[in-house]
Design a protein around this motif. Structure first.
Motif, PDB file in Angstrom:
ATOM      1  N   LEU A 141       0.848  -1.195   0.000  1.00  0.00           N
ATOM      2  CA  LEU A 141       0.000   0.000   0.000  1.00  0.00           C
ATOM      3  C   LEU A 141       0.880   1.240   0.000  1.00  0.00           C
ATOM      4  N   PRO A 142       0.388   2.369  -0.515  1.00  0.00           N
ATOM      5  CA  PRO A 142       1.210   3.580  -0.537  1.00  0.00           C
ATOM      6  C   PRO A 142       1.341   4.260   0.829  1.00  0.00           C
ATOM      7  N   ILE A 143       0.425   3.976   1.760  1.00  0.00           N
ATOM      8  CA  ILE A 143       0.484   4.601   3.078  1.00  0.00           C
ATOM      9  C   ILE A 143      -0.264   3.754   4.098  1.00  0.00           C
ATOM     10  N   ILE A 144       0.236   3.773   5.325  1.00  0.00           N
ATOM     11  CA  ILE A 144      -0.433   3.180   6.481  1.00  0.00           C
ATOM     12  C   ILE A 144      -0.445   4.257   7.567  1.00  0.00           C
ATOM     13  N   ILE A 145      -1.582   4.421   8.231  1.00  0.00           N
ATOM     14  CA  ILE A 145      -1.692   5.424   9.295  1.00  0.00           C
ATOM     15  C   ILE A 145      -2.308   4.772  10.525  1.00  0.00           C
ATOM     16  N   ASP A 146      -1.641   4.936  11.673  1.00  0.00           N
ATOM     17  CA  ASP A 146      -2.281   4.550  12.927  1.00  0.00           C
ATOM     18  C   ASP A 146      -2.612   5.814  13.707  1.00  0.00           C
ATOM     19  N   SER A 147      -3.497   5.703  14.693  1.00  0.00           N
ATOM     20  CA  SER A 147      -4.004   6.913  15.323  1.00  0.00           C
ATOM     21  C   SER A 147      -4.443   6.661  16.764  1.00  0.00           C
ATOM     22  N   ILE A 148      -4.519   7.770  17.494  1.00  0.00           N
ATOM     23  CA  ILE A 148      -4.979   7.737  18.891  1.00  0.00           C
ATOM     24  C   ILE A 148      -6.024   8.831  19.065  1.00  0.00           C
TER      25      ILE A 148
END
Length: 153
Positions: A141-148
């Motif tokens: 994939l071109p991007i992976i984002i994790d978050s809080i």
């Protein structure tokens, strides 16, 4: 349903939240914090993008991929909480950009998700963040984002 109305005003529709791609869950809540596992631009798109920023994709395309990833993040949050109105604050985004060695526009790519959060949640959508270039990520994939997120009852 304030946030649902805001999404309509912005002409945004949440996709069905994507399923985890391994032995983990989409979200973990501890106290008032909700941690969302890494998401990519897979939910609600007719074709899943695969490849690197700086080779297959431009910075502008990366921005749109980050925005699509943000919508999947919000879909996972809504699935977990039942309502996005329970979000008190977007705390942090962390992006992993699948990019060529000479690509330098990582912050502009992650702005796609950051701008989405600010547009949806207003001041409580402005967050801390980190962004990294990655030699490879799952599924190419071109991007992976994790978050809080900070959440209320």
């Amino acid at each position: 349903m304030e946030i649902e109305q805001r999404l309509k005003e912005l002409d945004l529709e949440l996709p069905k939240a994507s399923d985890p791609q391994g032995s983990y869950c989409n979200c973990v809540r501890t106290g008032s914090l909700l941690y969302v596992s890494g998401k990519g631009p897979v939910a609600g798109l007719s074709e899943v993008p695969k490849g690197k920023l700086g080779r297959e994709y431009s910075t502008e395309q990366g921005y749109e991929f980050a925005k699509a990833t943000g919508l999947d993040i919000l879909a996972a949050v809504k699935l977990e909480l039942g309502s996005l109105d329970k979000v008190s604050r977007v705390i942090k985004l962390q992006g992993f950009v699948n990019a060529t060695e000479d690509f330098e526009q990582h912050p502009k790519v992650l702005d796609g998700c950051s701008d989405l959060m600010a547009n949806v949640f207003g001041k409580k959508g402005v967050h801390a963040r980190s962004v990294f270039g990655a030699q490879s990520v799952r599924g190419n994939l071109p991007i992976i984002i994790d978050s809080i997120f900070e959440v209320s009852e």
